[in-house]
Design an enzyme around this catalytic site. Sequence first.
Site, mmCIF file in Angstrom:
data_model
loop_
_atom_site.group_PDB
_atom_site.id
_atom_site.type_symbol
_atom_site.label_atom_id
_atom_site.label_comp_id
_atom_site.label_asym_id
_atom_site.label_seq_id
_atom_site.Cartn_x
_atom_site.Cartn_y
_atom_site.Cartn_z
ATOM 1 N N HIS A 43 0.844 -1.200 0.000
ATOM 2 C CA HIS A 43 0.000 0.000 0.000
ATOM 3 C C HIS A 43 0.879 1.249 0.000
ATOM 4 O O HIS A 43 2.071 1.179 0.292
ATOM 5 C CB HIS A 43 -0.916 0.039 1.233
ATOM 6 C CG HIS A 43 -2.122 -0.833 1.115
ATOM 7 N ND1 HIS A 43 -2.098 -2.174 1.421
ATOM 8 C CD2 HIS A 43 -3.384 -0.570 0.700
ATOM 9 C CE1 HIS A 43 -3.300 -2.698 1.223
ATOM 10 N NE2 HIS A 43 -4.104 -1.739 0.772
ATOM 11 N N LYS A 48 -0.533 4.845 4.572
ATOM 12 C CA LYS A 48 -1.400 3.891 5.297
ATOM 13 C C LYS A 48 -0.868 3.670 6.711
ATOM 14 O O LYS A 48 0.329 3.451 6.895
ATOM 15 C CB LYS A 48 -1.483 2.565 4.534
ATOM 16 C CG LYS A 48 -2.464 1.593 5.175
ATOM 17 C CD LYS A 48 -2.838 0.451 4.249
ATOM 18 C CE LYS A 48 -3.762 -0.546 4.931
ATOM 19 N NZ LYS A 48 -5.028 0.041 5.384
HETATM 20 P P1 NAD Z 1 -7.307 9.578 5.157
HETATM 21 O O1 NAD Z 1 -6.421 9.777 6.323
HETATM 22 O O2 NAD Z 1 -6.941 10.175 3.828
HETATM 23 O O3 NAD Z 1 -8.798 10.086 5.514
HETATM 24 C C1 NAD Z 1 -9.420 9.909 6.756
HETATM 25 C C2 NAD Z 1 -10.212 11.178 7.044
HETATM 26 O O4 NAD Z 1 -11.033 10.952 8.200
HETATM 27 C C3 NAD Z 1 -9.300 12.362 7.337
HETATM 28 O O5 NAD Z 1 -9.664 13.455 6.513
HETATM 29 C C4 NAD Z 1 -9.574 12.655 8.818
HETATM 30 O O6 NAD Z 1 -9.438 14.022 9.159
HETATM 31 C C5 NAD Z 1 -11.017 12.170 8.918
HETATM 32 N N1 NAD Z 1 -11.449 11.986 10.313
HETATM 33 C C6 NAD Z 1 -10.738 11.502 11.365
HETATM 34 N N2 NAD Z 1 -11.477 11.565 12.490
HETATM 35 C C7 NAD Z 1 -12.673 12.092 12.146
HETATM 36 C C8 NAD Z 1 -13.850 12.417 12.867
HETATM 37 N N3 NAD Z 1 -13.944 12.221 14.185
HETATM 38 N N4 NAD Z 1 -14.896 12.941 12.196
HETATM 39 C C9 NAD Z 1 -14.831 13.150 10.862
HETATM 40 N N5 NAD Z 1 -13.734 12.887 10.124
HETATM 41 C C10 NAD Z 1 -12.667 12.366 10.760
HETATM 42 O O7 NAD Z 1 -7.490 8.003 5.018
HETATM 43 P P2 NAD Z 1 -8.097 7.172 3.782
HETATM 44 O O8 NAD Z 1 -6.985 6.702 2.913
HETATM 45 O O9 NAD Z 1 -9.241 7.906 3.182
HETATM 46 O O10 NAD Z 1 -8.615 5.882 4.571
HETATM 47 C C11 NAD Z 1 -9.558 5.991 5.623
HETATM 48 C C12 NAD Z 1 -9.812 4.593 6.203
HETATM 49 O O11 NAD Z 1 -10.420 3.774 5.216
HETATM 50 C C13 NAD Z 1 -8.540 3.845 6.635
HETATM 51 O O12 NAD Z 1 -8.837 3.071 7.777
HETATM 52 C C14 NAD Z 1 -8.238 2.946 5.445
HETATM 53 O O13 NAD Z 1 -7.492 1.804 5.772
HETATM 54 C C15 NAD Z 1 -9.658 2.585 5.048
HETATM 55 N N6 NAD Z 1 -9.829 2.124 3.665
HETATM 56 C C16 NAD Z 1 -10.716 1.095 3.492
HETATM 57 C C17 NAD Z 1 -11.007 0.653 2.219
HETATM 58 C C18 NAD Z 1 -12.060 -0.404 2.060
HETATM 59 O O14 NAD Z 1 -12.376 -0.786 0.914
HETATM 60 N N7 NAD Z 1 -12.671 -0.876 3.153
HETATM 61 C C19 NAD Z 1 -10.386 1.243 1.112
HETATM 62 C C20 NAD Z 1 -9.494 2.298 1.327
HETATM 63 C C21 NAD Z 1 -9.237 2.745 2.612
#
Ligand code: NAD
Length: 269
Positions: A158, A162
Amino acid sequence: MTATIRIALTGIAGRMGRTLAEAIAADAQLTLAGAVERPDSSVIGTDVGELTGLGRNGLLVASELDQVVAGCDAVIDFTAPAATLAHLACCREAGRPLVIGTTGLDGAAREALSAAAVDIPVVYAPNYSVGVNLSLKLLDMAARVLGDSVDIEIIEAHHRHKVDAPSGTALRMGEVVAQALGRDLADVAVYGRQGHTGARERATIGFETIRAGDIVGDHTVLFAADGERLEITHKASSRMTFAAGAVRAAVWATGQPPGLYDMNDVLGL
Ligand code: NAD
């Protein structure tokens, strides 16, 4: 005219939040009706369309989900474990379905999902891509056919941002393979190897993690015997595959009774 389904997104400024906003904007049946970020984020109060590059639309970024949840039919959450649990409680209180993409949820968090699912539909999948969910089926079949005659290793890669390792998808793949072989992943998982490790024990399932550059998500499960090996590989090249799957799950969840679901349920696999 059919009514649109109104979706709220938490973590709107994140990588997945922005991609989800794009996926919703591209679907005429859906409306982005709420967008939430961390209360201390600099984007609170800004126009969501401007933030996501989709054009000003008058919807402003909120600092708490409870400010917007009542005006939505479903919530999609890709944030961080603690935030996801707070959003889960809010959806339960408001009686709205929640689709969770956040990975790195521990056992207690998984129990909280089950508890909330008594009252609302909760969809939780560590990976929303159709290809990955199909590959879980293929892995189950491969493990049953190859049985105890192979060594099994899971390699994932990744992007550098991450924060959890191994990926939720790699762990899910490990669970599927272990279950097919009657093993408990907690007992047989080996996370990385270094130093004088001794010879490999057949029943173990190894995990190797790569973090580099902008890799969206690669997973390979390797079944290696004497004389041949089988590799089942999935490579995601765009976050849109996860966003499209999560949006599909949200639409599906609006028609479901309370319960804890995964992508197999959504896809009817
Ligand atoms: P990222 O860090 O780019 O985005 C996360 C966002 O959530 C940030 O903007 C952060 O400020 C926000 N956030 C944190 N606490 C918050 C709160 N209390 N209220 C509102 N917003 C809040 O991360 P990302 O790459 O977008 O990934 C996010 C999550 O999704 C990770 O856990 C990642 O592993 C997961 N993910 C899952 C899949 C899937 O298919 N299930 C795919 C991609 C990413």
